[in-house]
Design an enzyme around this catalytic site. Structure first.
Site, mmCIF file in Angstrom:
data_model
loop_
_atom_site.group_PDB
_atom_site.id
_atom_site.type_symbol
_atom_site.label_atom_id
_atom_site.label_comp_id
_atom_site.label_asym_id
_atom_site.label_seq_id
_atom_site.Cartn_x
_atom_site.Cartn_y
_atom_site.Cartn_z
ATOM 1 N N VAL A 85 0.533 -1.014 0.118
ATOM 2 C CA VAL A 85 -0.331 0.019 0.380
ATOM 3 C C VAL A 85 1.037 1.332 0.343
ATOM 4 O O VAL A 85 0.003 2.077 -0.459
ATOM 5 C CB VAL A 85 -0.895 0.336 1.362
ATOM 6 N N TYR A 86 2.134 1.348 -0.130
ATOM 7 C CA TYR A 86 2.934 2.194 -0.039
ATOM 8 C C TYR A 86 2.919 2.883 -1.365
ATOM 9 O O TYR A 86 3.640 2.204 -2.041
ATOM 10 C CB TYR A 86 4.372 2.188 0.673
ATOM 11 N N SER A 87 2.632 4.386 -1.170
ATOM 12 C CA SER A 87 2.109 4.737 -2.113
ATOM 13 C C SER A 87 1.652 4.569 -3.646
ATOM 14 O O SER A 87 2.046 4.244 -4.351
ATOM 15 C CB SER A 87 3.738 5.814 -2.764
#
Length: 323
Positions: free
Chosen positions: A60-62
């Site tokens: 989910v990071y960026s």
């Protein structure tokens, strides 16, 4: 750099893990403060040169771009067999049904998506980012076991949850002969020590590695209490984690650091590295000094008196970081 085994496994990791949430396309996801690919690459190179071999990211990071940047940087600067690459699954990657969570469908889809973005055939540590109350833990664990048996992950780990939930998961794995969680990535630092009550003793008893997130309390332990950063000004989640009463702890860290003539970040990390059962704090770095302080902290040994000074102001907190 020092190295230790990841819990009871035979895999060795550096005492510092570089968290890669700081690296991603700022136009994707909700991390406007993240560094783009060109700005991120020097941090990977410096980490490798300093002996850091442990890197943690998440799908989910960026919106996946952190995995893309991390994968390309490590492919250029590192030997794949020497690095320990970790990612996570749980958060929503798209709108609509089955866009996130820890169902069998989600896990088997998301591991392939993460491997594609990272540009690798396997990850060393595949972690559940949070507990999924909508999916039986047995379904999640069996799917993770299949990921390991398929060679797509070497080990599995977990992140913030209640100790009873983690104990339940470990028991289920043992009962079925499935791959077992070997690590716990939890919220732990000088401002938030509630994990010392149940989670840390459980992990020590079970031989589970502890790799805390936010070991510097979103940077609060590195600067005066009223100072801000580009991240803190937009970090709604971070604002919910700490309280005005924590100011005295930040001041104690500053006092010990001044007495030693070193940055506050080194003091806060040295405290954590001295705690029993802590394997490798996950540090974020958006300035090279952040990374240099983390590396230097490995060689800082605090006295009993300094540790007592740092710990004395602590007051109990409500649980923060998961519910």
């Amino acid at each position: 750099m020092d190295y230790v085994n990841l819990g009871s496994t035979g895999m060795q990791v550096s005492r510092i893990c570089l968290g890669c949430m700081s690296y991603g396309d700022p136009k994707r996801g909700n991390h406007e403060w993240s560094l783009d690919e060109d700005a991120s690459r020097p941090f990977f190179r410096r980490a490798i040169e300093a002996g850091i071999n442990f890197f943690d990211t998440a799908n989910v990071y960026s919106a996946g771009s952190s995995e893309e940047i991390t994968g390309r940087a490590l492919a250029e600067y590192a030997n794949r067999d020497e690095v320990v690459l970790a990612t996570k699954v749980h958060g929503a990657m798209r709108q609509g049904p089955n866009g996130g969570g820890l169902s069998r469908k989600a896990i088997l889809s998301e591991i392939d998506n993460s491997l594609r973005r990272l540009g690798v055939e396997y990850v060393d540590l595949y972690q559940i980012h949070r507990w999924d109350p909508h999916t039986p833990i047995e379904e999640t664990l069996e799917a993770l076991n299949d990921v390991v048996r398929a060679g797509k992950a070497r080990y599995i780990g977990a992140s913030s949850m209640w100790a009873w939930q983690f104990a339940k998961a470990l028991h289920a794995s043992d009962a079925h002969g499935w791959a077992r969680f070997v690590s716990m990535q939890d919220h732990y630092n000088l401002l938030y020590r509630e994990e010392e009550r149940e989670m840390l003793p459980l992990c020590r008893d079970q031989g589970v590695a502890v790799i805390p997130w936010s070991p510097l309390a979103r940077g609060r332990l590195t600067r005066p209490w009223d100072a801000t950063s580009a991240r803190s000004e937009t970090d709604e989640f971070g604002r919910s984690l700490y309280q005005e009463q924590d100011r005295t702890i930040v001041e104690a860290v500053a006092a010990v650091a001044e007495g030693r003539g070193i940055p506050a970040a080194q003091v806060a990390l040295a405290w954590m590295l001295a705690k029993p059962g802590i394997t490798a704090p996950i540090i974020g770095a958006t300035k090279m000094g952040h990374l240099d302080d983390a590396i230097a902290a490995v060689d800082v040994t605090l006295s009993d008196e300094e540790i007592a000074t740092l710990e004395a102001p602590y007051r109990p907190h409500e649980i923060a970081g998961h519910r």
